[in-house]
Design an enzyme around this catalytic site. Structure first.
Site, PDB file in Angstrom:
ATOM      1  N   HIS A  65       0.380  -1.076   0.178  1.00  0.00           N
ATOM      2  CA  HIS A  65       0.182  -0.284   0.408  1.00  0.00           C
ATOM      3  C   HIS A  65       0.941   0.781   0.120  1.00  0.00           C
ATOM      4  O   HIS A  65       0.336   2.179  -0.598  1.00  0.00           O
ATOM      5  CB  HIS A  65      -1.569  -0.161   1.170  1.00  0.00           C
ATOM      6  CG  HIS A  65      -2.401   0.558   0.820  1.00  0.00           C
ATOM      7  ND1 HIS A  65      -2.694   1.525   0.195  1.00  0.00           N
ATOM      8  CD2 HIS A  65      -3.631   0.250   0.846  1.00  0.00           C
ATOM      9  CE1 HIS A  65      -3.636   2.056   0.225  1.00  0.00           C
ATOM     10  NE2 HIS A  65      -4.070   0.743   0.842  1.00  0.00           N
TER      11      HIS A  65
ATOM     12  N   TYR B  35     -13.471   4.991  10.246  1.00  0.00           N
ATOM     13  CA  TYR B  35     -13.056   5.285   9.339  1.00  0.00           C
ATOM     14  C   TYR B  35     -13.179   4.850   7.575  1.00  0.00           C
ATOM     15  O   TYR B  35     -13.831   3.648   7.685  1.00  0.00           O
ATOM     16  CB  TYR B  35     -11.744   4.513   8.977  1.00  0.00           C
ATOM     17  CG  TYR B  35     -10.688   5.771   8.515  1.00  0.00           C
ATOM     18  CD1 TYR B  35      -9.397   6.049   8.908  1.00  0.00           C
ATOM     19  CD2 TYR B  35      -9.837   4.391   6.655  1.00  0.00           C
ATOM     20  CE1 TYR B  35      -8.463   6.667   7.587  1.00  0.00           C
ATOM     21  CE2 TYR B  35      -9.463   5.505   6.463  1.00  0.00           C
ATOM     22  CZ  TYR B  35      -8.025   6.109   6.461  1.00  0.00           C
ATOM     23  OH  TYR B  35      -6.953   6.157   5.569  1.00  0.00           O
TER      24      TYR B  35
ATOM     25  N   SER C  72     -11.979   5.791   3.200  1.00  0.00           N
ATOM     26  CA  SER C  72     -11.320   5.889   2.883  1.00  0.00           C
ATOM     27  C   SER C  72     -11.936   6.781   1.405  1.00  0.00           C
ATOM     28  O   SER C  72     -12.806   6.194   0.883  1.00  0.00           O
ATOM     29  CB  SER C  72     -10.697   5.097   2.538  1.00  0.00           C
ATOM     30  OG  SER C  72      -9.503   5.155   1.601  1.00  0.00           O
TER      31      SER C  72
ATOM     32  N   THR D  46      -5.369   9.782  -0.388  1.00  0.00           N
ATOM     33  CA  THR D  46      -6.317   9.906  -0.087  1.00  0.00           C
ATOM     34  C   THR D  46      -7.111  10.638   1.670  1.00  0.00           C
ATOM     35  O   THR D  46      -5.662  11.750   1.806  1.00  0.00           O
ATOM     36  CB  THR D  46      -6.621   8.209   0.765  1.00  0.00           C
ATOM     37  OG1 THR D  46      -6.081   8.290   1.926  1.00  0.00           O
ATOM     38  CG2 THR D  46      -6.465   6.594  -0.323  1.00  0.00           C
TER      39      THR D  46
END
EC number: 2.3.1.21
Length: 608
Positions: A322, A436, A438, A449
């Site tokens: 990532h 959360y 994204s 992001t």
């Protein structure tokens, strides 16, 4: 360029996100700290950040801090950062054979890479009004507009070109473990593919000297050769090292290099990508999620920008690292590879592999291991197996409606899914927690992001009405509460996509303070700040014709990792958890919440 939000807007948004998580006394304290921060050290840091941003117009204010956040993290990448997306099966079932699909997808991936590097890949554009902008005529006109102003022409018709600066890291790239901070490495000159099977490493060139792709029948021959190689699995599979703590792995890698493995590691790091061929079929969706999210570390190299995984029955998926990029880049790649490999496959079930000498073209990599390395691999395997053993993955498909019905009722499908998660957690655990979602900021140069904070005073009020106070509310009142949540969530989503969230801004100010050697401002030492960033419900959504399922691990030990998709007439959720939470029960509560919301929207009376 990605805007730096106004400090006062950030503080307001931050306090709005804190409100549902705190009692009155806690909130008062947090509010005081936030206002003091905004008047004092926060103001100074903000002005420095803006000045720094103005001096670095070639990039965005989040780029440096965000790369650092990923690359300095010492936790293993697998389960903590790497995510997966699995492909839909090929509509033509006879093409779902492991060798055929591996060949076709490899060829399509190379075609994508060559198209991208030649500058012919169609730009990624977000069309708000596709009837006007996603047309041949618009494309023809915009082609002749100089690039310095063409984006302005696109804006005029509500088309937003998206940043594609991450794409080059899709290929020939690896995250290299180093003490304290890893490095991203890319070698665009390398022409070979890395193939893992049964824990063994193979490489062969897929591009020739003139830069042309090998014939598909030759790629097929080489893959067939690898699939029929009956070498035993290595006693100490190297792949496990990429599942280790990053400092531990950095020291072991140094040992590997000093032990005469430099050339072999160089082949692994520079390979176009990693193709992992698994020797078993997929049993069900849970098995699919486990295979694509972590699988057997012996047959993965988690540090590669992505592993293309293909199982015995031709089920395919991507597991991606990532730090180099976000879901949007990987999704575009997956969409193109799926479309190309299914619409114009390079080989068919009738194709014969080329008669070439694969034993000369394919090189099996051998690694020289000393006792310290063998011990390191054994320990890594023990840790990996224990972690995977403690991970639960659960899925549901809610079949009673989806995007179509929600749009008819004029509510946001994403808002309804997020509201159901809040309701479910309240039903199961009796509280509202940090959540959360994204959101891509690829509409901006070097955007990454931003966080949407789905837990709000609106979702809390609505959830309590449904879960605890049902008898006190009429169906109309409940509908009104859902609409309220939908409007607010829509606003948050729009703000985040336009770079007007608060999370990245506060993160950058904190990063700036620490990089200047300042004492951490009191604002950041507030327990409420820590709690807000301990994301118990971490969510991410995607919908694509190529993707069947996506998912990721929980970001905290007592959390849920929730991948979801809202389709036209169903909603799918894929949840990961460790023993501290019960994912199966959470999904049952989500199902109940969706059922209640849909019934209320249809005007039906519901019972608790």
């Amino acid at each position: 360029r990605l805007p730096v939000p106004k400090l006062e807007d950030t503080i307001t948004r931050y306090l709005n996100a804190q409100k549902p998580l705190l009692n009155d006394d806690q909130f008062r304290k947090t509010e005081e700290l936030a206002h003091a921060f905004a008047k004092g050290i926060g103001r100074e840091l903000h002005e420095q950040l803006v000045a720094q941003d103005n001096q670095n117009k070639h990039t965005s204010y989040i780029t440096g801090p965000w790369f650092d956040m990923y690359l300095k993290a010492r936790e293993p990448v697998v389960l903590n950062f790497n995510a997966f997306m699995s492909f839909n099966p090929d509509p033509k079932s006879e093409y779902n054979d492991q060798l055929i699909r591996a060949t076709n997808m490899t060829v399509s991936a190379i075609r994508f890479m060559k198209t991208f590097r030649a500058g012919y890949l169609e730009p990624e554009v977000f069309h708000l009004n596709p009837e006007k902008s996603d047309t041949e005529i618009f494309k023809k006109i915009i082609r002749f507009v100089p690039s310095s102003i063409s984006w302005f022409g696109a804006y005029m018709v509500n088309a937003y070109p998206l940043d594609m600066s991450q794409y080059f890291r899709l290929f020939n790239s690896t995250r290299i473990p180093k003490l304290d901070k890893d490095e991203l490495y890319t070698d665009e000159k390398a022409k070979h593919l890395l193939v893992l099977r049964n824990g063994n490493f193979y490489v062969f060139d897929v591009i020739d000297r003139d830069g042309n792709m090998l014939k598909p029948s030759e790629i097929q021959a080489h893959l067939k050769y690898i699939l029929s190689d009956n070498s035993p699995a290595p006693a100490f599979p190297l792949g496990y090292l990429t599942s280790e703590n990053r400092d531990t792995w950095a020291l072991l890698r140094k040992n590997l290099l000093e032990n005469g493995n430099e050339e072999a590691l160089q082949k692994v790091d520079s390979a176009m990508f990693c193709l992992s061929l698994d020797d078993f079929p997929i049993k069900d969706f849970v098995h699919l999620s486990h295979t694509m999210l972590h699988g057997d570390a012996a047959n993965r190299w988690y540090d590669k920008s992505f592993n293309l995984i293909i199982t015995k029955d031709g089920t395919a998926g991507i597991n991606f690292e990532h730090s180099w990029g976000d879901g949007v880049a990987v999704l575009r790649f997956q969409n193109e590879v799926f479309k190309d490999s299914t619409k114009t496959p390079a080989i068919s079930p009738q194709s014969q592999p080329a008669s070439v000498d694969s034993s000369r073209a394919v090189q099996k990599l051998d690694f020289k291991l000393n006792d310290a390395l063998k011990a390191g691999i054994t320990k890594a395997k023990q840790k990996f197996d224990a972690t995977v053993e403690s991970l639960s993955l659960n899925l549901i498909q809610f079949q009673e409606g989806g995007k179509e019905l929600l749009k008819q009722k004029k509510v946001s499908p994403d808002a309804v899914a997020q509201l159901a998660f809040q309701m479910a957690f309240l039903r199961q655990y009796g509280q509202t927690v940090a959540t959360y979602e994204s959101c891509s900021t690829a509409a901006f140069k070097h955007g990454r992001t931003e966080t949407i904070r789905p837990a709000s005073v609106h979702t809390k009020k609505c959830s309590q009405a449904f879960v605890r106070e049902l008898s006190k509310h009429s169906t109309e009142e409940l509908q009104g509460l859902i609409v309220e949540c939908s409007k607010y969530h829509g606003r948050l989503t729009k703000e985040a996509a336009m770079g007007q969230g608060f999370d990245r801004h506060l993160f950058s100010l904190r990063y700036l303070a620490l990089s200047k050697g300042l004492a951490l401002p009191e604002f950041y030492q507030d327990q409420a700040y820590a709690r807000l960033n301990h994301n118990i419900i971490s969510t991410s959504t995607l919908v694509s014709p190529a993707v069947q399922l996506g998912g990721f691990g929980p970001v905290v030990a007592d959390g849920f990792g929730l991948g979801y998709q809202v389709q036209d007439d169903w909603i799918g959720c894929n949840v990961s958890s460790y023993p501290a939470r019960n994912g199966e029960e959470f999904l049952q509560c989500i199902h109940k919440s969706l059922e209640d919301i849909f019934n209320v929207l249809k005007g039906k009376k519901i019972s608790s």
